[in-house]
Design a protein around this motif. Structure first.
Motif, PDB file in Angstrom:
ATOM      1  N   ASN A   1       0.496   4.996   0.784  1.00  0.00           N
ATOM      2  CA  ASN A   1      -0.492   5.806   1.497  1.00  0.00           C
ATOM      3  C   ASN A   1      -0.341   7.302   1.214  1.00  0.00           C
ATOM      4  O   ASN A   1       0.719   7.873   1.441  1.00  0.00           O
TER       5      ASN A   1
ATOM      6  N   ASP B   1       5.842  11.012   2.373  1.00  0.00           N
ATOM      7  CA  ASP B   1       6.343   9.774   2.944  1.00  0.00           C
ATOM      8  C   ASP B   1       5.183   8.806   2.756  1.00  0.00           C
ATOM      9  O   ASP B   1       4.159   8.926   3.413  1.00  0.00           O
TER      10      ASP B   1
ATOM     11  N   LEU C   1       4.664   3.598  10.797  1.00  0.00           N
ATOM     12  CA  LEU C   1       4.937   3.208   9.399  1.00  0.00           C
ATOM     13  C   LEU C   1       5.830   4.215   8.682  1.00  0.00           C
ATOM     14  O   LEU C   1       6.203   4.017   7.529  1.00  0.00           O
TER      15      LEU C   1
ATOM     16  N   ARG D   1       4.713   5.747   3.371  1.00  0.00           N
ATOM     17  CA  ARG D   1       4.475   4.707   4.380  1.00  0.00           C
ATOM     18  C   ARG D   1       4.068   3.371   3.723  1.00  0.00           C
ATOM     19  O   ARG D   1       3.038   2.791   4.030  1.00  0.00           O
ATOM     20  N   TYR D   2       4.887   2.912   2.830  1.00  0.00           N
ATOM     21  CA  TYR D   2       4.637   1.617   2.179  1.00  0.00           C
ATOM     22  C   TYR D   2       4.602   0.497   3.214  1.00  0.00           C
ATOM     23  O   TYR D   2       5.436   0.458   4.118  1.00  0.00           O
ATOM     24  N   PHE D   3       3.653  -0.379   3.090  1.00  0.00           N
ATOM     25  CA  PHE D   3       3.703  -1.633   3.863  1.00  0.00           C
ATOM     26  C   PHE D   3       2.921  -2.696   3.102  1.00  0.00           C
ATOM     27  O   PHE D   3       2.079  -2.372   2.269  1.00  0.00           O
ATOM     28  N   PRO D   4       3.222  -3.969   3.370  1.00  0.00           N
ATOM     29  CA  PRO D   4       2.605  -5.043   2.573  1.00  0.00           C
ATOM     30  C   PRO D   4       1.084  -5.015   2.672  1.00  0.00           C
ATOM     31  O   PRO D   4       0.541  -4.855   3.767  1.00  0.00           O
TER      32      PRO D   4
ATOM     33  N   ARG E   1       0.845  -1.194   0.000  1.00  0.00           N
ATOM     34  CA  ARG E   1       0.000   0.000   0.000  1.00  0.00           C
ATOM     35  C   ARG E   1       0.879   1.242   0.000  1.00  0.00           C
ATOM     36  O   ARG E   1       1.830   1.316   0.770  1.00  0.00           O
TER      37      ARG E   1
ATOM     38  N   THR F   1      -8.159 -13.571   1.351  1.00  0.00           N
ATOM     39  CA  THR F   1      -7.475 -14.196   2.490  1.00  0.00           C
ATOM     40  C   THR F   1      -8.369 -15.247   3.148  1.00  0.00           C
ATOM     41  O   THR F   1      -7.973 -15.876   4.122  1.00  0.00           O
TER      42      THR F   1
ATOM     43  N   PHE G   1      -5.146   5.099  -0.116  1.00  0.00           N
ATOM     44  CA  PHE G   1      -3.880   4.455  -0.471  1.00  0.00           C
ATOM     45  C   PHE G   1      -4.052   3.812  -1.838  1.00  0.00           C
ATOM     46  O   PHE G   1      -5.174   3.510  -2.260  1.00  0.00           O
TER      47      PHE G   1
ATOM     48  N   PRO H   1      -2.212  -6.241   3.380  1.00  0.00           N
ATOM     49  CA  PRO H   1      -2.618  -7.440   4.124  1.00  0.00           C
ATOM     50  C   PRO H   1      -3.843  -8.141   3.526  1.00  0.00           C
ATOM     51  O   PRO H   1      -4.138  -9.276   3.908  1.00  0.00           O
ATOM     52  N   ASP H   2      -4.537  -7.481   2.617  1.00  0.00           N
ATOM     53  CA  ASP H   2      -5.739  -8.090   2.057  1.00  0.00           C
ATOM     54  C   ASP H   2      -5.460  -9.001   0.859  1.00  0.00           C
ATOM     55  O   ASP H   2      -6.369  -9.631   0.338  1.00  0.00           O
ATOM     56  N   LEU H   3      -4.193  -9.015   0.396  1.00  0.00           N
ATOM     57  CA  LEU H   3      -3.860  -9.865  -0.746  1.00  0.00           C
ATOM     58  C   LEU H   3      -2.711 -10.799  -0.385  1.00  0.00           C
ATOM     59  O   LEU H   3      -1.667 -10.354   0.061  1.00  0.00           O
ATOM     60  N   PRO H   4      -2.908 -12.077  -0.593  1.00  0.00           N
ATOM     61  CA  PRO H   4      -1.820 -13.020  -0.291  1.00  0.00           C
ATOM     62  C   PRO H   4      -0.665 -12.843  -1.285  1.00  0.00           C
ATOM     63  O   PRO H   4      -0.833 -12.197  -2.314  1.00  0.00           O
TER      64      PRO H   4
END
Lengths: 466, 469
Positions: free
Chosen positions: A79, A257, B361, A259-262, A77, B234, A89, A264-267
């Motif tokens: 953001n 910034d 984050l 704030r990229y993070f994996p 994501r 998921t 995002f 979580p809603d997609l495997p």
């Protein structure tokens, strides 16, 4: 002064549905916000489901651009707040993109390295009605799959950047995963710096011409700053397409910034070697391969082969006509005449009035001597400008070539009228025949074939004795 | 008492769905003002639906598994054309245009939505006190909190406003109120129920769960809503079996693991003793008892909050006053506009978590906080895996203490966060967990099992339930 240019190109992939929902992607002629659902509107509780076709298309692009395709990829994501971004995002790929380390060769054999390619979702579209004190938002575009292509800073002129973009379009169109004629289907950001200066990132470029203009403007701007001993700031600039200049963006807009993070809603997505190979096997012939094959298979020139493979539509057009008409003739008429007329009108073949049947008809009439080359050109122009079928046009406009018997009569008439030239010719002044050919052509309004006319004239004049 | 019998009666035509519904509406009319378990009641539409089902049955038509039974739905779950607020001013007039997957399943089985229950704002809380719609009172003792964040669902079950209810559990939000209100709360395996239509707090931790009076009812409701759907990537294919049919109270072959860290510092003596009594009961029924360890437990709470608030800061970004929900009429530029909407629309605790999550984050802090938390998550997974290799199930307290008084902890967020210490590790590892009342009504016993072992943990819960009757 050395110029260094790198591009980030966004192209919309031609999947039927959006990247994370079932909404259609053919939003262009639709009422605003009609191609939407809870997912692409970012309604509370909605969740993305990945469109597998987009992975396949992305992989095809990656293979065509000689990238290493990831066996396992992930979405992240990104953001930030903006009204066109319904979830707050963007789902994109970050440190585990679809493809990396690719390269593509431009026509002059210049190599441009591709750093990475990845999939992401297109945001909605802001509409600013003229003189209104509000903006409108259309989420029809929200969630359309985008392929982002990031190059290494390997280009050193605006012209080269333009060639690169053309090359990308050409390649992706050959794969049938992209249509560059659609409005806004290709957009790009450019990083450009001059030796000794900071790097500017230019956003909002939406055409090849725009890319060239924006970059040329930047070179002038940065050069002038450096010449005056001033610092070229590292900053983000916005390209104003109507004024053809770039403008510094507000600092606030630059300080992102994300704030990229994996996501979580997609495997995680697994792409096995077998799957990649099966996509590779299904990959259609690319421009380069097609070019080589055309050269081998048809008696055409290198330049013709190159021109004919600049788009898949054109290549197919040529090849299908060649099944019925002499390929060499076809190549000449497509590249010299048709493409020239199209360029002059700024039209592409697919959006023009010309089609295969019409073109075959013209070439066959030409081969059978029913029309002249001049006539053929006029018919092509008429079709491009006003449409219609060549059969009707030949009838209406009287483009029919003068047949032999009629031509004899006309020649005799001309000879009678121009006894001076006839005498000159007989006396040995060979150029005089050119004048006579010209007279016949003008009498027939170009419907006689110049070569035939000349031959006939020579034959008849030989029969004259001085 | 058991509402499954009522369903069977309705199906046979021995009890009318409407008559059954009216009993609960009567109870609501009597007590709702004191308890405040619901944000939105759906009596009129519920009556219409009940009449419809009665008609179906009278005409001899087939009806679904929930035939005419009312269900209270936590207001974090999206219901089409029925106001869904998630306990926030931000969504106080939000009428969704679609149904959550679980709601579709419930409607398909002829369940009747009686109302939307109160919860902490965006499920962020342990006491249902952060709701924009005022706190819910614990039906056992009105001065006490019902737990949270699904406090409305647990209270509704406890005071007889509905036979079944749904909650959602991100760090204990089903189990905590179940424990505090003397009800049964099941947080199933992560992925076993579609989250499509659950307003996201922390996507990798969120799970819809059931709150009911009895184990059997939980199993029955779980069977209706479980299973993979195409809308939630998921969600997982659930083994092809009915948990309700699987309930089995023979525990003689089982080894019960007792994780020592769940009985440590901060857990009230009274709670420890109650839970140990029930463990003794299980032993008496033939189960083997074994002490196990979860060494990474000491980091679980901190790691949980980092993951939860990090994801929350992103999940709650969509509330910007552009498409739905709270908005502003003031003509401002974009940055000021959405900032004002969010300043007005969110309550204090939500803003606190969004800000902390945004920080966690941010560039330069991501590795220090969020990524580290993910590493602890892996450690926890390993620890639980090992513990569940050594035993079949884990038994522990649900909450470290009994329900506290309304207003007692709300000004002290850290002590409130601490209340989650025994429930959050389970969400971090995605395992199923159950809270079932001990002999003390408002002390819950937590039973934790391997993925998809809902049948097993509910069976064990049933033994405790029977012991305590």
């Amino acid at each position: 002064m050395n110029v260094t240019i790198g591009l980030e190109v966004h192209v919309q992939l031609l999947t039927k549905s959006k990247l994370f929902c079932n909404c259609g992607t053919n939003y262009r002629d639709s009422e605003p916000n009609t191609h939407t659902c809870p997912v692409c509107l970012g309604l509370p509780g909605s969740l993305p489901v990945l469109n597998k076709k987009a992975i396949e298309y992305g992989t095809m692009a990656g293979l065509a651009l000689n990238c290493d395709i990831a066996n396992e990829m992930q979405f992240h994501r990104k953001n930030y707040f903006y009204p066109d971004l319904p979830k707050g995002f963007q789902i994109t790929q970050y440190d585990r993109p679809l493809g990396q380390n690719g390269e593509i060769r431009l026509d002059q054999d210049k190599k441009i390295r591709i750093k990475r390619i990845h999939l992401e979702e297109d945001p909605g579209r802001l509409v600013h009605p003229p003189s209104a004190r509000y903006s409108l938002i259309d989420y029809n575009r929200s969630g359309v799959p985008l392929l982002e292509i990031v190059t290494k800073p390997d280009m050193d002129s605006p012209q080269e950047a333009r060639s690169f973009l053309k090359k990308i379009r050409e390649t992706l169109e050959f794969l049938d995963i992209f249509d560059g004629s659609l409005d806004g289907a290709m957009r790009c950001d450019a990083n450009i710096s001059l030796e000794g200066g900071g790097r500017a990132e230019v956003k909002n470029i939406s055409s090849y011409k725009g890319a060239e203009k924006a970059l040329s403007y930047e070179i002038t701007r940065q050069k002038n700053l450096l010449r005056r001993g001033k610092e070229v700031k590292r900053e983000t600039r916005h390209f104003d397409e109507s004024q053809e200049i770039t403008r510094s963006m507000r600092e606030k807009e630059q300080e992102h910034d994300y704030r990229y993070f994996p996501e979580p809603d997609l495997p995680l997505i697994q792409l096995t070697e077998e799957k990649i190979n099966s996509i590779k096997e299904k990959l259609p012939e690319l421009p380069e391969e097609k070019r080589k094959r055309f050269l081998d298979q048809y008696e055409i020139t290198k330049d013709q082969a190159k021109s004919l493979t600049t788009s898949k539509t054109l290549a197919n057009f040529f090849e299908e006509i060649s099944q019925q008409v002499n390929p060499k003739k076809t190549a000449t008429w497509v590249t010299d005449s048709l493409m020239g007329e199209l360029n002059y009108r700024d039209q592409s073949l697919s959006e023009s009035n010309m089609n295969k049947q019409k073109f075959i008809y013209i070439l066959e009439k030409l081969r059978d001597g029913d029309i002249t080359e001049k006539g053929a050109t006029k018919i092509i122009r008429h079709i491009l400008d006003e449409g219609g079928h060549p059969k009707e046009i030949i009838k209406q406009k009287d483009f029919k070539a003068i047949k032999s018997q009629n031509l004899d009569q006309i020649i005799h008439k001309i000879l009678e009228k121009n006894s001076e030239a006839v005498e000159d010719y007989i006396k040995g002044k060979e150029e005089a025949i050119n004048y006579l050919v010209g007279q016949v052509m003008s009498e027939t309004k170009g419907k006689a074939k110049p070569a035939d006319t000349r031959k006939k004239l020579q034959k008849i004049l030989e029969g004259y004795d001085g | 008492m058991n509402h499954i019998e009522s369903i069977l009666k309705i199906k046979k035509g021995e009890l009318s769905s409407l008559e059954y519904l009216e009993k609960f509406i009567d109870q609501i009319n009597k007590k709702e003002d004191e308890i405040n378990a619901f944000i939105t009641l759906n009596e009129e539409k519920a009556r219409e639906k009940a009449k419809e089902i009665d008609k179906k049955i009278n005409n001899g038509k087939e009806v679904g598994k929930l035939a005419g039974t009312p269900i209270a739905i936590k207001d974090s779950i999206i219901t089409k054309n029925l106001r869904t607020t998630c306990g926030s001013q931000m969504l106080k007039d939000f009428s969704p245009q679609y149904d959550a997957d679980v709601i579709k399943k419930i409607k398909k089985e002829d369940g009747i939505i009686i109302g939307k229950t109160n919860c902490d704002e965006f499920c962020m809380g342990t006491s249902t006190e952060t709701s924009y719609f005022g706190p819910t009172h614990n039906p056992i003792d009105h001065e006490k909190v019902p737990g949270g964040s699904s406090g409305g669902s647990a209270a509704a079950i406890k005071y007889g406003a509905s036979p079944f209810s749904l909650g959602s559990d991100t760090g204990g939000s089903v189990r905590c109120p179940a424990s505090f209100c003397g009800t049964v709360g099941l947080k199933p395996t992560y992925g076993s129920i579609s989250r499509y239509g659950l307003i996201a707090y922390a996507s990798s931790l969120d799970q819809i769960g059931t709150i009911t009076n009895t184990i059997e009812e939980s199993a029955y409701l779980f069977d209706v809503i479980k299973g993979k759907t195409k809308n939630d990537s998921t969600s997982l294919k659930y083994p092809d079996r009915d948990v309700y049919e699987e309930l089995d109270t023979d525990i003689s072959q089982k080894t019960i693991g007792v994780p020592q860290e769940f009985f440590g510092e901060g857990v009230d003596q009274e709670v420890n003793e109650e839970v140990k009594k029930s463990i003794k009961d299980l032993e008496d029924q033939g189960a083997k008892i074994k002490s196990v360890n979860i060494p990474s437990m000491e980091y679980a709470l901190a790691a949980y909050y980092l993951v939860a608030i990090g994801e929350a800061s992103s999940n709650l970004a969509r509330f910007d006053g552009v498409r739905y929900g709270h908005y502003s009429n003031k003509n401002k530029d974009w940055e000021d506009y959405f900032s004002e909407v969010r300043r007005e629309g969110f309550g204090k605790e939500v803003k606190r978590r969004i800000m902390l999550g945004t920080y966690a984050l941010s560039a330069g802090y991501y590795e220090k906080y969020y990524q580290k938390a993910l590493k602890i998550r892996t450690l926890l997974k390993n620890d639980f895996e090992r513990a569940l290799n050594e035993s079949d199930l884990l038994v522990a307290p649900t909450m470290p203490f009994k329900p506290f008084e309304l207003g007692e902890k709300i000004e002290d967020p850290l002590s409130l966060y601490f209340a989650d210490i025994l429930t959050v590790p389970i969400n971090m590892v995605g395992l199923p967990a159950l809270s079932v009342p001990s002999k003390e009504e408002d002390i819950g016993i937590q039973i934790i099992g391997e993925p998809f072992s809902e049948g097993e943990i509910l069976s064990t819960g049933k033994i405790i339930e029977e012991e305590n009757q």
